[in-house]
Write a protein that holds these residues in place. Structure first.
Motif, short mmCIF file in Angstrom:
data_model
loop_
_atom_site.label_atom_id
_atom_site.label_comp_id
_atom_site.label_asym_id
_atom_site.label_seq_id
_atom_site.Cartn_x
_atom_site.Cartn_y
_atom_site.Cartn_z
N VAL A 260 0.85 -1.18 0.00
CA VAL A 260 0.00 0.00 0.00
C VAL A 260 0.89 1.24 0.00
CG1 VAL A 260 -1.82 1.25 1.21
CG2 VAL A 260 -1.79 -1.26 1.24
N VAL A 261 0.61 2.18 -0.87
CA VAL A 261 1.36 3.43 -0.89
C VAL A 261 1.16 4.14 0.45
CG1 VAL A 261 1.57 5.70 -1.97
CG2 VAL A 261 1.21 3.64 -3.38
N PRO A 262 2.21 4.50 1.17
CA PRO A 262 2.06 5.11 2.49
C PRO A 262 1.21 6.37 2.46
CG PRO A 262 4.35 4.49 2.10
CD PRO A 262 3.64 4.32 0.80
N GLY A 263 0.50 6.60 3.55
CA GLY A 263 -0.32 7.80 3.66
C GLY A 263 -1.73 7.47 4.10
N PRO A 264 -2.50 8.50 4.42
CA PRO A 264 -3.85 8.29 4.95
C PRO A 264 -4.88 7.95 3.90
CG PRO A 264 -3.39 10.64 4.78
CD PRO A 264 -2.12 9.93 4.41
N GLY A 265 -4.49 7.94 2.62
CA GLY A 265 -5.47 7.70 1.58
C GLY A 265 -6.26 8.97 1.27
N ARG A 266 -7.24 8.84 0.40
CA ARG A 266 -8.05 9.99 -0.02
C ARG A 266 -9.52 9.69 0.20
NH1 ARG A 266 -4.31 12.96 -3.51
NH2 ARG A 266 -2.45 11.66 -3.68
N VAL A 267 -10.25 10.71 0.58
CA VAL A 267 -11.67 10.55 0.88
C VAL A 267 -12.45 10.49 -0.42
CG1 VAL A 267 -13.68 11.53 2.03
CG2 VAL A 267 -11.42 11.75 3.08
N MET A 268 -13.18 9.39 -0.62
CA MET A 268 -13.96 9.24 -1.84
C MET A 268 -15.28 9.98 -1.72
SD MET A 268 -13.39 5.27 -3.01
CE MET A 268 -14.23 4.59 -1.58
N PRO A 269 -15.87 10.35 -2.87
CA PRO A 269 -17.20 10.96 -2.84
C PRO A 269 -18.23 10.00 -2.25
CG PRO A 269 -16.19 11.15 -5.02
CD PRO A 269 -15.33 10.22 -4.23
N GLY A 270 -19.27 10.55 -1.69
CA GLY A 270 -20.34 9.70 -1.17
C GLY A 270 -20.23 9.50 0.31
N ASP A 271 -19.91 8.26 0.72
CA ASP A 271 -19.97 7.92 2.14
C ASP A 271 -18.71 8.24 2.91
OD1 ASP A 271 -18.24 5.98 1.22
OD2 ASP A 271 -19.67 4.34 1.39
N GLY A 272 -17.72 8.83 2.28
CA GLY A 272 -16.53 9.25 3.01
C GLY A 272 -15.52 8.17 3.26
N ARG A 273 -15.67 7.02 2.63
CA ARG A 273 -14.66 5.99 2.79
C ARG A 273 -13.40 6.39 2.02
NH1 ARG A 273 -19.43 3.00 3.20
NH2 ARG A 273 -19.43 1.66 5.04
N ARG A 274 -12.30 5.69 2.33
CA ARG A 274 -11.02 6.11 1.80
C ARG A 274 -10.55 5.21 0.66
NH1 ARG A 274 -8.37 10.18 4.14
NH2 ARG A 274 -9.34 11.01 6.02
N PHE A 275 -9.78 5.84 -0.22
CA PHE A 275 -9.16 5.14 -1.33
C PHE A 275 -7.66 5.16 -1.13
CE2 PHE A 275 -6.87 5.39 -5.34
CZ PHE A 275 -7.29 4.22 -5.96
N HIS A 276 -7.03 4.00 -1.30
CA HIS A 276 -5.58 3.88 -1.17
C HIS A 276 -4.99 3.28 -2.43
CE1 HIS A 276 -5.32 4.54 3.28
NE2 HIS A 276 -6.57 4.12 3.22
N LEU A 277 -3.94 3.90 -2.95
CA LEU A 277 -3.20 3.31 -4.06
C LEU A 277 -2.34 2.15 -3.56
CD1 LEU A 277 -1.92 6.42 -6.04
CD2 LEU A 277 -3.51 4.70 -6.90
N VAL A 278 -2.18 1.14 -4.41
CA VAL A 278 -1.23 0.07 -4.16
C VAL A 278 -0.29 0.00 -5.35
CG1 VAL A 278 -2.86 -1.22 -2.74
CG2 VAL A 278 -2.65 -1.77 -5.18
N GLU A 279 0.87 -0.58 -5.15
CA GLU A 279 1.84 -0.79 -6.22
C GLU A 279 2.52 -2.13 -5.98
OE1 GLU A 279 4.49 2.55 -5.85
OE2 GLU A 279 5.44 1.78 -4.04
N TYR A 280 3.11 -2.68 -7.03
CA TYR A 280 3.79 -3.96 -6.86
C TYR A 280 5.06 -3.76 -6.04
CZ TYR A 280 0.54 -6.50 -9.70
OH TYR A 280 -0.61 -7.11 -10.15
N ALA A 281 5.25 -4.67 -5.10
CA ALA A 281 6.42 -4.63 -4.23
C ALA A 281 7.61 -5.23 -4.98
CB ALA A 281 6.14 -5.38 -2.94
N ASP A 282 8.77 -5.21 -4.32
CA ASP A 282 9.99 -5.68 -4.96
C ASP A 282 9.81 -7.10 -5.50
OD1 ASP A 282 11.14 -3.29 -4.33
OD2 ASP A 282 12.16 -4.03 -2.54
#
Length: 441
Positions: free
Chosen positions: A75-97
């Protein structure tokens, strides 16, 4: 009762940005998210081996020959971003080593930025996008065969304040969406063409800028669909009108000092900036598949439609591929104009930055800036753009520069994905062919 998470925190959305710039992901519980944040997780490698319409293509990394194995992700470090609607969060992921990381667009951009740092530079990036808006849902557009769609505005009105006042809900809604997603827009306005629009993100650290671009494009389309609109980021969705650019602004810095500014240089440009521009020019044609990654991308690259047709540069000249903008240490930058709105922002960033840095390494000179109409420039063959995605993919496959900066694994894999796109198009009978040949041939 204390173990019950507050509303909006019981689960989150996780997303990976694939080669085509699409975000592939899933909802996960807060417990699953926490586990992935602490220990890492796994994601099916199929997203590294199918196209934008989920059609599989043969490649070395994943396929039936591997059983479509999982690759480790983080998971990309950080608190994520608040999505429209119900306020749940979106987190980016990337492939690890591991092998997946070599093919991951975000990891690739990060590696190029690390190389810039090793050379003594940090970078600042600004992404801007053109797009079209239609009063259609995905279902209604499909039912019409994507022809005769109703644009947001019945006539053209570039920069029209009247348009913005009439459609205030649209413009203010997009600005509010960007603010909520923490992908702030610096400006948005109508462009020339029925339903044509353009917005620019606030400049930022480059990887953050690419994150913002990928996230906002995805969620703006979703927001549009929820409001009965279709936001189209195709390179060119309509005949006879300009296409949609994904212009990218870059500058280099050394500490607090601009590496691009020299008050005594022509146009305020430093020698470092000239080397950077020269590298972008030299390698632009062989990296074009990263800037113009679809069949449709090449319909945009035509004279007179606000998109370049060869590797050129000039001061505040929109007929050129590279437009030098700004007149101070704070503002001077290079705008890369070939990328289309359909291009992956991480790959655009990686290509634009790596080619410029290579120009610095080689001490290249860009030659004189073009004054006047860049479309009329007499360019040598090596500065002319490939005419098709097939030609661009072949140029990229043979690029020593791409292999040195991006690695053989990524270069071969990306080229394979573009060759699969070309093969899919060649097997399809188009409207143009039917209109031209059905009756008379």
């Amino acid at each position: 009762m204390n173990d019950i998470p507050p509303p909006g925190d019981d689960f989150a959305m996780l997303g990976y940005v694939d080669l085509d710039g699409l975000i592939r992901g899933k909802y996960a519980t807060s417990a699953k998210l926490k586990s992935w944040q602490e220990k890492g997780g796994a994601f099916c490698s199929v997203v590294l081996g199918w196209d934008s319409r989920d059609a599989l293509y043969q490649n070395r990394h994943t396929g039936w020959h591997t059983g479509y194995h999982d690759d480790p992700i983080r998971v990309v470090p950080g608190p994520g971003r608040v999505m429209p609607g119900d306020g749940r969060r979106f987190h980016l992921v990337e492939y690890a080593d591991g092998p997946g990381a070599a093919l991951c667009p975000r990891r690739l951009a990060g590696r190029v930025l690390d190389e810039a740092c090793a050379m003594g530079f940090t970078a600042l990036a600004g992404f801007e996008y053109e797009f079209y808006v239609f009063r259609e849902t995905p279902a209604s557009a499909l039912a019409k065969g994507y022809r005769g769609l109703t644009p947001l505005n019945p006539t053209t009105g570039g920069y029209s304040v009247q348009r913005m006042a009439v459609e205030d809900g649209f413009f203010s809604g997009l600005m509010a969406l960007a603010r909520q997603l923490e992908t702030p827009l610096e400006a948005i306005h109508p462009e020339a063409g029925e339903g044509a629009m353009e917005f620019a993100f606030t400049p930022s650290e480059p990887l953050e800028g690419a994150d913002r671009a990928a996230i906002f494009k995805a969620f703006s389309r979703a927001w549009g669909n929820q409001n009965g609109l279709s936001l189209c980021y195709m390179a060119k969705p309509l005949n006879g009108l300009p296409g949609c650019g994904g212009h990218t602004h870059l500058s280099l810095w050394q500490g607090e000092q601009s590496a691009f500014y020299d008050p005594d240089g022509e146009g305020g440009l430093s020698q470092t900036a000239r080397h950077f521009i020269a590298g972008q020019l030299k390698y632009m044609p062989e990296l074009l598949a990263l800037y113009a990654p679809t069949i449709n991308s090449f319909t945009r690259l035509a004279p007179g439609f606000w998109a370049p047709t060869g590797a050129t540069w000039g001061f505040d000249n929109r007929t050129c591929s590279l437009r030098v903008v700004g007149d101070s240490a704070k503002s001077v930058r290079v705008e890369m104009r070939p990328p289309a709105a359909d291009a992956n922002p991480y790959l655009v960033l990686a290509a634009a930055l790596a080619s410029g840095l290579q120009g610095i390494r080689e001490g290249l000179d860009p030659g004189p800036a073009i004054k006047g109409n860049g479309y009329e420039a007499d360019l040598p063959p090596e500065r002319r753009f490939p005419a098709s995605l097939a030609e661009a993919a072949a140029r990229l496959r043979g690029s020593d520069m791409a292999r040195a900066w991006f690695g053989d694994a990524f270069t071969d894999h990306f080229v394979t994905s573009r060759e699969a796109e070309v093969a899919a198009q060649r097997a399809w009978v188009s409207d143009w062919e039917l209109n031209r040949y059905f009756e008379m041939i």
